[in-house]
Design a protein around this motif. Structure first.
Motif, mmCIF file in Angstrom:
data_model
loop_
_atom_site.group_PDB
_atom_site.id
_atom_site.type_symbol
_atom_site.label_atom_id
_atom_site.label_comp_id
_atom_site.label_asym_id
_atom_site.label_seq_id
_atom_site.Cartn_x
_atom_site.Cartn_y
_atom_site.Cartn_z
ATOM 1 N N UNK A 162 7.140 58.420 36.408
ATOM 2 C CA UNK A 162 7.583 57.887 37.559
ATOM 3 C C UNK A 162 6.621 58.245 38.905
ATOM 4 N N UNK A 163 7.047 57.786 40.142
ATOM 5 C CA UNK A 163 6.007 58.105 41.026
ATOM 6 C C UNK A 163 6.008 59.555 41.325
ATOM 7 N N UNK A 164 7.025 60.382 41.180
ATOM 8 C CA UNK A 164 7.065 61.928 41.355
ATOM 9 C C UNK A 164 5.811 62.391 40.340
ATOM 10 N N UNK A 165 5.634 62.068 39.231
ATOM 11 C CA UNK A 165 4.498 62.740 38.405
ATOM 12 C C UNK A 165 3.211 62.184 38.692
ATOM 13 N N UNK A 166 3.345 60.925 39.533
ATOM 14 C CA UNK A 166 1.968 60.237 39.771
ATOM 15 C C UNK A 166 1.104 61.326 40.660
ATOM 16 N N UNK A 167 2.078 61.899 41.420
ATOM 17 C CA UNK A 167 1.372 62.717 42.459
ATOM 18 C C UNK A 167 0.681 64.085 41.953
ATOM 19 N N UNK A 169 6.929 50.790 46.393
ATOM 20 C CA UNK A 169 6.458 51.814 45.575
ATOM 21 C C UNK A 169 5.372 51.373 44.612
ATOM 22 N N UNK A 170 5.868 50.340 43.756
ATOM 23 C CA UNK A 170 5.093 49.675 42.672
ATOM 24 C C UNK A 170 3.752 49.185 43.292
ATOM 25 N N UNK A 216 1.580 54.970 31.667
ATOM 26 C CA UNK A 216 2.802 53.862 32.205
ATOM 27 C C UNK A 216 3.490 54.564 33.200
ATOM 28 N N UNK A 217 3.554 53.840 34.354
ATOM 29 C CA UNK A 217 4.451 54.209 35.525
ATOM 30 C C UNK A 217 5.625 53.218 35.719
#
Length: 464
Positions: free
Chosen positions: A162-167, A184-185, A262-263
């Motif tokens: 998700x966005x949280x792991x993307x950071x 967000x996407x 994959x997000x």
């Protein structure tokens, strides 16, 4: 009250909870706030602040291209680990400031997960989930925010982030697929594409940014494709398969796309899991949010809730204003309800979006008479030397009867900065004639907002 440990106990140290706690403590009340992760909440730790740093980092690639048209020769490379480290240092600094401000205000900080035992008692859980201690309070405020939502039934979903792991990705992927069509996407698609990642955006709907003006949606979809993002609409996953070379995204239309990451940015849900709301008589809505009245009071008469956990208008500045209104209502005998009309918002896509007020469709449904629409599309002056075909969109929606400007929609460089000031005019109910009477600042993009004179003809249909 004297028979309780605190006058107010706040669950969740995000922007809204922190503001309510500080104001109440500064007013002389005994206040504690609990946080299970880091002080600052979604916005500061894993949301708008680090995301904006990522947007700015990724936009340099576009700026370098533009610079070449102005005679600059640039040989640049990007160091992902160096950026992540700098970002993490700044986020830690900001979190520290939030914590320090709470301390200065006299708020007691409780590190741990807080859940309700009853209307006046919270239990603080340790990392193993056992009860560490119990704290009582006369009044309780829930400000636990939201968390990313993922389709748990999708085969292979455990391979997605998700966005949280993307950071916190350990390295920049070469290929990424982002599922979702919301802000967000779209923002993360721009971030990764700007950093040189081969980026695909898929969304099950007919166009991105559902809920925004149709002209904005169509314009931005075209613009982000110019930035190299592959956009696939009307489609979603049927499975994710892990192979030796990557992750295979199996789509419902039969397509297979292999990527390294994959997000999923398919929405956020109120974070109420395990709070034991029922033990305190706090009811929820059908959509899983905490049910509140216009003054943010829950169905328990000494418990309130603000911010994303109530799923009203999920924006950081709104949560802060709800926190202020809560304090005024409950502790200053000055009942206040936040006014959700004409709240400006920005999408930090590339190019960015700034909007305030009604979309054209909303205006046609809610205005008593006709609606006047003014639209312009133009190439920014900055790109005159570059051959870029990037275009700015500006749109004013006007109630023809009152002549008030009821909606402003901008897609283009600095749109978020412009919309903040345009929001003052819309909130004040200024008329189109008053906008027109304002002298332009030349040469700027924003001058177009006060020089739009030609109405779109009746029968116009928005693109998209």
């Amino acid at each position: 009250m004297a028979d309780h440990d605190y006058d107010l106990f706040v669950i969740g140290a995000g922007s809204g909870g922190v503001r309510a706690a500080r104001l109440t403590a500064l007013g002389g009340k005994r206040v504690a706030i609990a946080e299970e992760f880091r002080v600052g909440g979604t916005c500061v730790i894993r949301g708008c602040v680090p995301k904006k740093f990522m947007v700015m980092a990724s936009d340099f690639a576009h700026q370098f291209e533009t610079a070449e048209g102005y005679g600059w020769t640039i040989d640049a490379s990007f160091d992902w680990p160096k950026f992540i480290q700098a970002k993490d240092v700044e986020i830690a600094r900001l979190s520290g400031i939030y914590a320090a401000n709470l301390g200065k205000a006299g708020v007691d900080m409780v590190h741990g997960r807080a859940v309700l035992k009853n209307r006046n008692t919270v239990q603080i859980l340790n990392k193993e989930g056992a009860v560490d201690r119990e704290i009582t309070a006369d009044k309780i405020l829930i400000a636990t925010g939201g968390r990313p939502w993922m389709p748990e039934q999708l085969p292979g979903i455990e391979h997605a982030i998700t966005s949280e792991e993307a950071f916190h990705l350990p390295e920049l992927p070469k290929r990424i697929l982002i599922a979702g069509g919301g802000y967000i996407a779209v923002e993360f698609a721009g971030i990764f594409a700007g950093l040189g990642v081969e980026t695909t955006l898929i969304y099950r709907g007919p166009n991105i940014l559902r809920g925004f003006d149709d002209d904005v949606r169509a314009h931005l979809a075209g613009e982000i494709e110019k930035r190299g993002i592959k956009v696939i609409l009307g489609c979603q996953h049927s499975a994710i398969e892990k192979t030796d070379s990557g992750l295979v995204n199996v789509l419902e239309n039969g397509m297979k796309i292999e990527t390294d990451v994959v997000m999923f940015a398919t929405g956020r849900a109120p974070y109420v899991k395990g709070l034991n709301l029922d033990k305190a008589g706090v009811e929820m809505t059908e959509d899983g949010a905490i049910k509140v009245d216009e003054l943010s009071k829950t169905t328990a008469d000494n418990i309130w809730a603000i911010g994303d956990v109530t799923d009203r208008m999920n924006l950081t500045p709104v949560a802060i204003r709800e926190g202020v209104a809560f304090h005024e209502t409950v502790f200053r005998d000055n009942p206040q309800a936040f006014d959700y009309e004409a709240v400006a918002t920005a999408v930090f896509s590339q190019p960015p979006v700034g909007v305030v007020g009604l979309t054209e469709s909303e205006a046609r449904h809610s205005c008593p008479g006709e609606v006047d629409v003014y639209v312009t599309r133009f190439r920014p002056m900055k790109y005159a030397f570059t051959g870029s075909d990037e275009r700015v969109l500006m749109k004013l929606v006007v109630d023809a009867t009152s002549q008030k400007v009821v909606g402003v929609h901008i897609v283009g460089p600095e749109a978020p900065e412009m919309i903040q000031l345009a929001a003052i005019a819309v909130k004040a109910g200024l008329t189109k004639a008053q906008w027109d009477a304002t002298c332009a600042v030349h040469p700027t993009m924003a001058e177009e907002l006060v020089t739009l004179r030609e109405k779109q003809q009746p029968g116009h249909m928005s693109a998209g």
